[in-house]
Design a protein around this motif. Sequence first.
Motif, PDB file in Angstrom:
ATOM      1  N   ASP A 177      64.598 130.856   2.124  1.00 13.32           N
ATOM      2  CA  ASP A 177      64.981 132.092   2.829  1.00 13.32           C
ATOM      3  C   ASP A 177      65.081 131.876   4.329  1.00 13.32           C
ATOM      4  O   ASP A 177      64.702 132.743   5.122  1.00 13.32           O
ATOM      5  CB  ASP A 177      63.968 133.220   2.553  1.00 13.32           C
ATOM      6  CG  ASP A 177      63.834 133.530   1.080  1.00 13.32           C
ATOM      7  OD1 ASP A 177      64.771 133.216   0.334  1.00 13.32           O
ATOM      8  OD2 ASP A 177      62.783 134.076   0.692  1.00 13.32           O
ATOM      9  N   ASP A 199      69.243 131.650   3.741  1.00 11.94           N
ATOM     10  CA  ASP A 199      69.099 132.873   2.961  1.00 11.94           C
ATOM     11  C   ASP A 199      70.444 133.507   2.615  1.00 11.94           C
ATOM     12  O   ASP A 199      71.395 133.469   3.401  1.00 11.94           O
ATOM     13  CB  ASP A 199      68.230 133.883   3.720  1.00 11.94           C
ATOM     14  CG  ASP A 199      67.820 135.025   2.822  1.00 11.94           C
ATOM     15  OD1 ASP A 199      67.093 134.761   1.838  1.00 11.94           O
ATOM     16  OD2 ASP A 199      68.252 136.176   3.055  1.00 11.94           O
ATOM     17  N   GLU A 231      72.149 129.685  -0.360  1.00  9.93           N
ATOM     18  CA  GLU A 231      71.791 130.531  -1.503  1.00  9.93           C
ATOM     19  C   GLU A 231      72.771 131.693  -1.657  1.00  9.93           C
ATOM     20  O   GLU A 231      73.346 132.151  -0.669  1.00  9.93           O
ATOM     21  CB  GLU A 231      70.423 131.192  -1.283  1.00  9.93           C
ATOM     22  CG  GLU A 231      69.269 130.284  -1.070  1.00  9.93           C
ATOM     23  CD  GLU A 231      67.971 131.092  -0.946  1.00  9.93           C
ATOM     24  OE1 GLU A 231      67.037 130.783  -1.681  1.00  9.93           O
ATOM     25  OE2 GLU A 231      67.895 132.023  -0.116  1.00  9.93           O
TER      26      GLU A 231
HETATM   27 MG    MG Z   1      66.338 134.519  -0.804  1.00 11.57          MG
END
Ligand code: MG
Length: 278
Positions: A177, A199, A231
């Motif tokens: 993240d 993130d 991600e």
């Molecule tokens: Mg995440």
Amino acid sequence: HQKHIASGQVGVYSQALYAKLHHEQTLLEGLRHAISQKELSVVYQPILDAQTEQLWAVEALLRWQFAGRSISPAEFIPLAEKNGSIYEIGNWVLHRACIDAAHWDNQALRLSVNVSLMQLLRDDFIASVDKALASSGLAPQRLHLEVTESIFSDDMDLLASKISALKARHIKVAIDDFGTGFSSLSMLQSLDFDVLKIDRSFVQQMTENNNAIVRATLLMANELGCKTVAEGIETNEQAKLLTTMGVDCLQGYLYARPMNNKRLSQWYTSWQQKHQTQ
Ligand code: MG
Ligand code: C2E
Ligand code: MG
Ligand code: MG
């Protein structure tokens, strides 16, 4: 309880609050029995090499089936941290995922497991990782541990010692993240991460003309010698743009949703066939 609720606005507010607390109480109680009731399971999401689209790693994600519903880890992990069941649950995931990975056809495939800061900082954490590796037979080089960026607010010396203990075992450490927490550049440098995960929120905001944050993050990760994973890739445009920008790996619904261990192996077989016939 009802006695204390006044009429009108205050009453409505209190009832909503009461319902929330009651729900939380139910989950907290449920978490204590989640393992013994066999309500937990692990699903796996592929992470691909951006250049070759080969499978690079697989992230283990926890699922909790409780009272006929599937509770999101985003909701129950913080609760498990609150009542201390995170230790047992975290250990369970680690063992389960290591056993699954030790049986995968592809014995080079990396396994990435999320660990909570509380779990990582506990005295017996390294010993429990050793145990998971020993009992599953998984090679430590294949194991990655993901810790979220919020960890930076805590005890840095202790954290650094845990990370070096993991690295001494050839286990890789990823910062998850990235961009949502408060890490400083010097902290990042001193902690010596192997992988940096950008993130989803940045991936989804990013456009062809507006991507300075992602670009800067990739530059910094390269300088620090971190491999990068983006991600939450949902579109071809995102994948193309990030690949052009030099991100190493991609993860998201565009390629695959998290799936159980059996479906992962089916997905892998068909993915390989698709890429061999191209
Ligand atoms: Mg995440
Ligand atoms: P995370 O580690 O950042 O995991 C990525 C999350 O994004 C997962 O949500 C995944 O299902 C979701 N995701 C992946 N690709 C996409 C996409 O293309 N679009 C969208 N919208 N979402 C995508 P999930 O499984 O609900 O997990 C949420 C968070 O819960 C994880 O975020 C992680 O922080 C935590 N978590 C999950 N499993 C564990 C665990 O075993 N231990 C600990 N400590 N935390 C866990
Ligand atoms: Mg993660
Ligand atoms: Mg993440």
